[in-house]
Design an enzyme around this catalytic site. Structure first.
Site, short mmCIF file in Angstrom:
data_model
loop_
_atom_site.label_atom_id
_atom_site.label_comp_id
_atom_site.label_asym_id
_atom_site.label_seq_id
_atom_site.Cartn_x
_atom_site.Cartn_y
_atom_site.Cartn_z
N GLY A 12 40.55 31.35 22.98
CA GLY A 12 39.45 31.12 22.04
C GLY A 12 38.73 29.79 22.19
O GLY A 12 38.05 29.35 21.26
N SER A 13 38.82 29.16 23.37
CA SER A 13 38.12 27.88 23.50
C SER A 13 36.60 28.07 23.48
O SER A 13 35.88 27.22 22.96
CB SER A 13 38.56 27.16 24.77
OG SER A 13 38.15 27.84 25.93
N MET A 90 39.54 41.08 25.97
CA MET A 90 40.22 41.64 27.14
C MET A 90 40.18 43.17 27.22
O MET A 90 40.91 43.76 28.00
CB MET A 90 41.66 41.14 27.21
CG MET A 90 41.77 39.62 27.34
SD MET A 90 40.85 38.96 28.73
CE MET A 90 41.95 39.44 30.07
N HIS A 109 31.42 35.40 31.89
CA HIS A 109 32.39 35.70 32.94
C HIS A 109 32.50 34.48 33.86
O HIS A 109 31.48 33.91 34.26
CB HIS A 109 31.92 36.93 33.73
CG HIS A 109 32.94 37.35 34.75
ND1 HIS A 109 34.07 38.04 34.40
CD2 HIS A 109 33.00 37.16 36.09
CE1 HIS A 109 34.79 38.26 35.50
NE2 HIS A 109 34.17 37.73 36.53
C1 GRF Z 1 36.71 32.57 29.82
O1 GRF Z 1 36.95 32.01 31.08
C2 GRF Z 1 35.66 33.63 29.90
O2 GRF Z 1 34.74 33.43 30.93
C3 GRF Z 1 36.47 34.88 30.18
O3 GRF Z 1 37.65 34.71 29.47
C4 GRF Z 1 37.92 33.32 29.29
C5 GRF Z 1 38.13 33.09 27.84
O4 GRF Z 1 38.61 31.81 27.55
N1 GRF Z 1 35.73 36.07 29.84
P1 GRF Z 1 38.75 31.33 26.04
O5 GRF Z 1 39.63 32.37 25.33
O6 GRF Z 1 37.39 31.25 25.43
O7 GRF Z 1 39.43 30.01 26.09
#
Ligand code: GRF
Length: 190
Positions: A12-13, A90, A109
């Site tokens: 979730g960053s 996911m 992505h």
């Molecule tokens: C990111 O690298 C995004 O591009 C991909 O999944 C990752 C999610 O990272 N779809 P976070 O959960 O937002 O930290």
């Protein structure tokens, strides 16, 4: 007032970067809810800390994928956001959700699409020997990472750079550009 919901399954960053930037900019956009399919996702903690409402649709609590997605659809219809933002979600959205919200669902992505679609894109790019990689922000269509591209940014993989260093730089790029591209889509201001 414009609004978004964010769908995320893990860390979730990006979600946090979006919420913080929108607040910093005093953007007139409501982050209505963080929706997750994973009841253990760290993003739930981030949302609670940021006081963003959380909707947990625990995928494993449903009898089938179809039932899960039908519930997700009615949940999204009830919230009726201006944009649905995928940030580390996911699961693949089924055609009936994609069609219902055509050009209203965006994803980020961590590669320069159409290269390295699918999972572990940063690592696959790194190991492939390419000299440049980056990020892509795109509309979601019925395929996997195939929708119309909205924005891309690239970085050079430095000689001898470690994978974890590259990952950090990719995420930094994501956290910088995703909020800005969403702002552009919501307000026409980059
Ligand atoms: C990111 O690298 C995004 O591009 C991909 O999944 C990752 C999610 O990272 N779809 P976070 O959960 O937002 O930290």
């Amino acid at each position: 007032m414009k609004s978004i919901v964010v769908l995320a399954s893990g860390n979730g960053s990006n979600f946090e970067a979006i919420v913080k930037k929108f607040r910093e900019w005093k953007l007139n956009v409501d982050v209505k809810e963080l929706i997750t399919d994973n009841k253990d996702a760290y993003v739930i903690k981030r949302a609670k800390k940021l006081k963003v409402p959380v909707g947990v649709l625990d995928f494993h609590g449903f009898n089938s994928r179809k039932e899960y997605n039908a519930t997700l659809l009615s949940h999204l219809e009830r919230l009726s956001p201006s944009l649905i933002v995928l940030a580390g979600y996911m699961r693949i959205l089924p055609a009936f959700i994609v069609r219902r919200f055509e050009r209203k669902i965006v994803n980020i992505h961590p590669s320069l699409l159409p290269a390295f679609r699918g999972l572990n894109a940063i690592e696959r790019a790194y190991k492939s020997g390419v000299k440049y990689t980056g990020i892509t922000i795109h509309y979601v269509d019925e395929g996997v990472d195939t929708g119309e591209i909205i924005e891309q940014r690239c970085i050079r993989i430095e000689n001898g750079e470690s994978l974890s260093h590259l990952e950090k730089r990719i995420h930094r790029l994501e956290h910088y550009y995703y909020p800005r591209v969403l702002r552009m889509l919501l307000t026409n201001h980059f």
